[in-house]
Motif scaffolding. Structure first.
Motif, PDB file in Angstrom:
ATOM      1  N   THR A 294      -2.378 -38.455  -4.672  1.00  0.00           N
ATOM      2  CA  THR A 294      -3.769 -38.070  -4.419  1.00  0.00           C
ATOM      3  C   THR A 294      -4.669 -38.926  -5.314  1.00  0.00           C
ATOM      4  OG1 THR A 294      -3.774 -36.387  -6.166  1.00  0.00           O
ATOM      5  CG2 THR A 294      -3.122 -35.660  -3.967  1.00  0.00           C
ATOM      6  N   VAL A 322      -1.765 -24.998 -10.468  1.00  0.00           N
ATOM      7  CA  VAL A 322      -0.381 -24.866 -10.033  1.00  0.00           C
ATOM      8  C   VAL A 322      -0.167 -25.666  -8.751  1.00  0.00           C
ATOM      9  CG1 VAL A 322       1.421 -23.180  -9.609  1.00  0.00           C
ATOM     10  CG2 VAL A 322      -0.702 -22.471 -10.692  1.00  0.00           C
ATOM     11  N   ARG A 609       4.091 -24.057  -1.416  1.00  0.00           N
ATOM     12  CA  ARG A 609       4.454 -25.400  -1.880  1.00  0.00           C
ATOM     13  C   ARG A 609       4.928 -26.279  -0.739  1.00  0.00           C
ATOM     14  NH1 ARG A 609       5.974 -26.370  -7.362  1.00  0.00           N
ATOM     15  NH2 ARG A 609       4.237 -25.329  -8.332  1.00  0.00           N
TER      16      ARG A 609
HETATM   17  P1  ADP Z   1       2.631 -28.712 -10.982  1.00  0.00           P
HETATM   18  O1  ADP Z   1       1.366 -29.449 -11.207  1.00  0.00           O
HETATM   19  O2  ADP Z   1       2.407 -27.248 -10.736  1.00  0.00           O
HETATM   20  O3  ADP Z   1       3.657 -28.956 -12.031  1.00  0.00           O
HETATM   21  P2  ADP Z   1       4.474 -30.139  -9.329  1.00  0.00           P
HETATM   22  O4  ADP Z   1       4.422 -31.380 -10.096  1.00  0.00           O
HETATM   23  O5  ADP Z   1       5.670 -29.264  -9.482  1.00  0.00           O
HETATM   24  O6  ADP Z   1       3.174 -29.263  -9.611  1.00  0.00           O
HETATM   25  O7  ADP Z   1       4.247 -30.491  -7.784  1.00  0.00           O
HETATM   26  C1  ADP Z   1       4.277 -29.500  -6.815  1.00  0.00           C
HETATM   27  C2  ADP Z   1       4.873 -30.026  -5.531  1.00  0.00           C
HETATM   28  O8  ADP Z   1       3.988 -30.933  -4.907  1.00  0.00           O
HETATM   29  C3  ADP Z   1       6.171 -30.767  -5.709  1.00  0.00           C
HETATM   30  O9  ADP Z   1       7.043 -30.396  -4.690  1.00  0.00           O
HETATM   31  C4  ADP Z   1       5.763 -32.236  -5.595  1.00  0.00           C
HETATM   32  O10 ADP Z   1       6.811 -33.020  -5.116  1.00  0.00           O
HETATM   33  C5  ADP Z   1       4.640 -32.161  -4.589  1.00  0.00           C
HETATM   34  N1  ADP Z   1       3.651 -33.236  -4.703  1.00  0.00           N
HETATM   35  C6  ADP Z   1       3.149 -33.747  -5.842  1.00  0.00           C
HETATM   36  N2  ADP Z   1       2.231 -34.689  -5.584  1.00  0.00           N
HETATM   37  C7  ADP Z   1       2.134 -34.789  -4.237  1.00  0.00           C
HETATM   38  C8  ADP Z   1       1.359 -35.600  -3.342  1.00  0.00           C
HETATM   39  N3  ADP Z   1       0.488 -36.485  -3.790  1.00  0.00           N
HETATM   40  N4  ADP Z   1       1.533 -35.396  -2.024  1.00  0.00           N
HETATM   41  C9  ADP Z   1       2.393 -34.476  -1.575  1.00  0.00           C
HETATM   42  N5  ADP Z   1       3.169 -33.702  -2.349  1.00  0.00           N
HETATM   43  C10 ADP Z   1       3.045 -33.845  -3.669  1.00  0.00           C
END
Ligand code: ADP
Ligand code: MG
Length: 722
Positions: A294, A322, A609
């Motif tokens: 993003t 989150v 998620r």
């Molecule tokens: P948090 O910020 O709560 O730690 P995570 O890093 O665990 O979140 O990410 C949450 C989920 O979103 C994961 O399954 C990750 O692979 C997915 N994710 C992260 N960035 C992107 C993105 N740019 N596009 C789609 N999915 C994403």
């Protein structure tokens, strides 16, 4: 007695002769140096109110003032008055009820009507202390019982009518404790001591600590005046001026101290330089990154990269709601570190979370030449020594684990980047231990579990730089949240069945108020049995995870749910942070009224998620407090973690925000960072401006600040955070 100035000749009796006056230290004198405080009382003041010195007494501020000229007519009181101050005669006493319900009531009469006074404790004592027929001034929280006004446990004192002659009759009221009261140190006596203290203090004892131009800019009264007026104000207006100035002072010095830690670090702590992006990053970016980053993720990645190339050590806070995708940002930075020949470590607060980070990161990197290992408290000895060897030898690129990774036995060849996930579970001391893992400290990225409102973040983590991911990955649908009462449980479970029939999975979470509470576990077990009766085998399979299970069992049960071998996960809040099972679409939270807002939000973040529509069901009993109802309403109304964090702060106050409590960073005596946002903003701007132009506080005009800081050294908890 307020307002009167005592003749100089009388003043000497207030200070015992043992005290030798010197302007710089008078405020540091132990309280018993004040006339009227025996060693015994001094001890009590220390134990009960943490008043050690003159300065502590001076900063034991009144919580309100009584204006004796303003007395309410009893007949004019209505439920819209929260407090009442009335004056009149006690006409009679009565003892009602027996045993625990025993209470003393008295009737107070003025020329307009009657009000009932009630005591549930100290009945005998009160009866002796209060005389029928005598005039009293009475203050307290007003309630109405069967239409009649009532005050429970009122503050009382003898009343002699005072004419409103234009003079000030604002009298301070101080907190005291039961113990102090029985020893003659009630709020009023404390006021007398404070008055006596103020009489012996001169301008020299309370030198100005703000630069003159700030005082001018904000039209502040002097520090000396502020202390006098906050205790014994000449008028309501004087009081407001005093409070405003002293609040500013408190917040300003908090910001200055944090700012100094930050600027000193920036100027003096050399940082490792990651010169290139490197092949590892590029390969990953081009061939293995499973989605497009993003814009917010890209922006943050840039900020971190810039820091890591600057030659200064980075200490950065990464905020994001989150599911906003903080982990991938951290991972890509670890690849840059590896590309520059540096090792990285990722520290998570629980085994489950560490394990999960390890699984997902080693999965993403499985076709790349990057060595990733997991180290937790339960790692077996043989494996552990292998990991330690790889780590020390330098062939290990990324170490993932729990607290185990900061133990002294863990030696890195060249640690360059450290990530702390879900910061609020870690103390500041642990952060500091990471810095020591390399002669030049590694860059540190702290990721929060739940967003913190910006105001709080800048105040509590003012020594860190700040990044925020303010955008969720595309395609996320808001989670549909509802509140249901206990009696709708069958319908709720039917709904869970429907979702499972569509191939989804569900969490059912029980509160765990105390780690050791037997009752909580009994509830969980009872809940588990109940869930089983709704979802019988072999049609349904259920995992259960809680803190008392051996680690392996926890892990096995978790993995069965991750692999979709089970459709339902029954657990306590151990799954609160981080757990990622995109196929789970329902979160049922049992006894939801027992959870705090940020915890509810964090739990809800376990669903939603994946691409599927997700649901969060907050189950409660029928009787819940207003506060709990408010929390549930907010949860139903919004999915925005930042909004929830603001509300949480409003409801609970800053003292309860995790991670800040033990540091003492937000324990202000007067200021409240929720309600005093305007002053906080002004104080922060002033502090930033000063440190921006004069980081060593060497300019003449900033000397008051420097002098004050030096005088205060070692008296605050700030040293803990550097
Ligand atoms: P948090 O910020 O709560 O730690 P995570 O890093 O665990 O979140 O990410 C949450 C989920 O979103 C994961 O399954 C990750 O692979 C997915 N994710 C992260 N960035 C992107 C993105 N740019 N596009 C789609 N999915 C994403
Ligand atoms: Mg996370």
């Amino acid at each position: 007695m307020q307002g009167k100035i005592l003749p100089a000749a009388l003043l000497c009796i207030f200070v015992k002769t043992t005290y030798i006056s010197s302007p710089s230290s008078i405020l540091a004198s132990p309280v018993e140096y004040l006339h009227g405080i025996s060693t015994f009382k001094g001890d009590l003041l220390r134990k009960e109110l943490e008043i050690f010195t003159f300065k502590d007494l001076l900063e034991h501020y009144p919580f309100r003032h009584i204006d004796k000229t303003r007395v309410d007519k009893i007949a004019g009181l209505s439920p819209s008055n929260e407090y009442a101050q009335v004056a009149g005669k006690i006409t009679h006493f009565e003892i009602l009820g027996e045993g625990r319900a025993k209470r003393l009531t008295a009737c107070l009469q003025d020329d307009s009507g009657e009000i009932e006074l009630v005591w549930f404790q100290g009945v005998n004592w009160i009866q002796k202390a209060i005389a029928v027929g005598h005039q009293y001034l009475v203050f307290g929280r007003l309630s109405f019982f069967m239409g009649r006004p009532q005050i429970a446990h009122p503050e009382m004192e003898s009343f002699t009518p005072q004419k409103n002659d234009g003079k000030n009759y604002l009298e301070p009221v101080y907190t005291s404790t039961e113990k102090l009261k029985t020893k003659g140190l009630n709020g009023r006596a404390i006021g007398k001591l404070t008055y006596a203290l103020l009489q012996i203090l001169t301008e020299k004892d309370l030198p100005e600590n703000l630069p003159a131009y700030i005082i001018k800019q904000y039209k502040f009264i002097s520090r000396f005046q502020a202390y006098r007026q906050i205790h014994f104000p000449a008028s309501e207006k004087h009081y407001q001026h005093a409070v405003r100035r002293l609040k500013f002072e408190e917040l300003f010095f908090a910001q200055i101290r944090l700012g100094l830690i930050k600027t000193t670090r920036h100027r003096y702590s050399k940082g490792l330089i990651f010169e290139q992006v490197g092949d590892l990053f590029n390969t990953f970016f081009n061939s293995y990154l499973p989605f497009e980053l993003t814009n917010a993720q890209k922006k943050v990645l840039k900020e971190i990269r810039k820091d890591a190339g600057s030659g200064k050590q980075m200490n950065r806070l990464l905020q994001g709601d989150v599911g906003s995708g903080k982990t991938i940002v951290a991972l890509m930075m670890m690849l840059i570190a590896a590309g520059n020949g540096f090792q990285s470590v990722l520290m998570a607060p629980t085994e489950i979370l560490a394990q999960q980070h390890f699984n997902s990161i080693s999965g993403l990197l499985k076709d790349m030449p990057v060595c990733v290992k997991l180290l937790t408290g339960s790692s077996k000895n043989k494996y552990r020594s292998e990991v330690l060897k790889l780590c020390e030898g330098g062939s290990l690129n990324i170490l993932i684990g729990t607290h185990a990774v900061i133990e002294d036995k863990v030696v890195f060849k060249n640690l360059g980047f450290a990530v702390i996930d879900e910061q609020h579970k870690f103390g500041v001391a642990q952060r500091a231990r990471l810095w020591k893992k390399n002669t030049t400290p590694p860059h540190v990225l702290v990721m929060t579990a739940t967003p913190i409102p910006r105001t709080l973040a800048l105040t509590a983590y003012g020594d860190l730089d700040y990044s925020v991911i303010d955008e969720l990955p595309p395609g996320r649908q808001p989670i549909n949240t509802v509140h249901r009462y206990e009696n709708k449980r069958p319908q709720v479970m039917d709904f869970v069945k429907e979702e499972i029939a569509k191939g989804r999975q569900a969490y059912i979470v029980y509160p765990l108020i105390e780690e050791s509470s037997k009752l909580d576990y009994e509830n969980l077990m009872k809940g588990f049995e109940e869930v089983k009766s709704f979802f019988p085998e072999p049609e349904y399979w259920i995992s259960m995870v809680h803190g008392k299970q051996p680690v392996e069992q926890k892990e096995t049960n978790m993995q069965r749910f991750v692999k979709a071998d089970t459709q339902i996960m029954v657990s306590t809040t151990v799954i609160e942070v981080g757990v990622n099972v995109p196929n789970a679409s329902v979160m049922v939270i049992e006894s939801a009224e027992k959870f705090g807002l940020s915890q509810l939000h964090q739990l809800r973040g376990r669903v939603g998620r994946g691409a599927e529509k997700s649901f969060c069901i907050l189950l409660t009993g029928s009787k819940i407090s207003n506060d709990a109802r408010e929390r549930l309403k907010i949860m139903v109304a919004t999915n925005d973690g930042f909004k929830i964090a603001e509300k949480d702060l409003e409801i609970r106050g800053p003292g309860d925000i995790e991670g800040t409590k033990q540091s003492g960073l937000l324990n202000f005596k007067l200021a409240n960072i929720v309600h005093d946002k305007v002053i906080l903003e002004a104080a922060r701007n002033a502090a930033e401006a000063i440190l921006g132009t004069d980081p060593d506080l060497n300019d003449d005009e900033n000397l008051p600040v420097k002098n004050y800081l030096q005088q205060q050294k070692g008296k605050t908890p700030w040293s803990k955070i550097s």
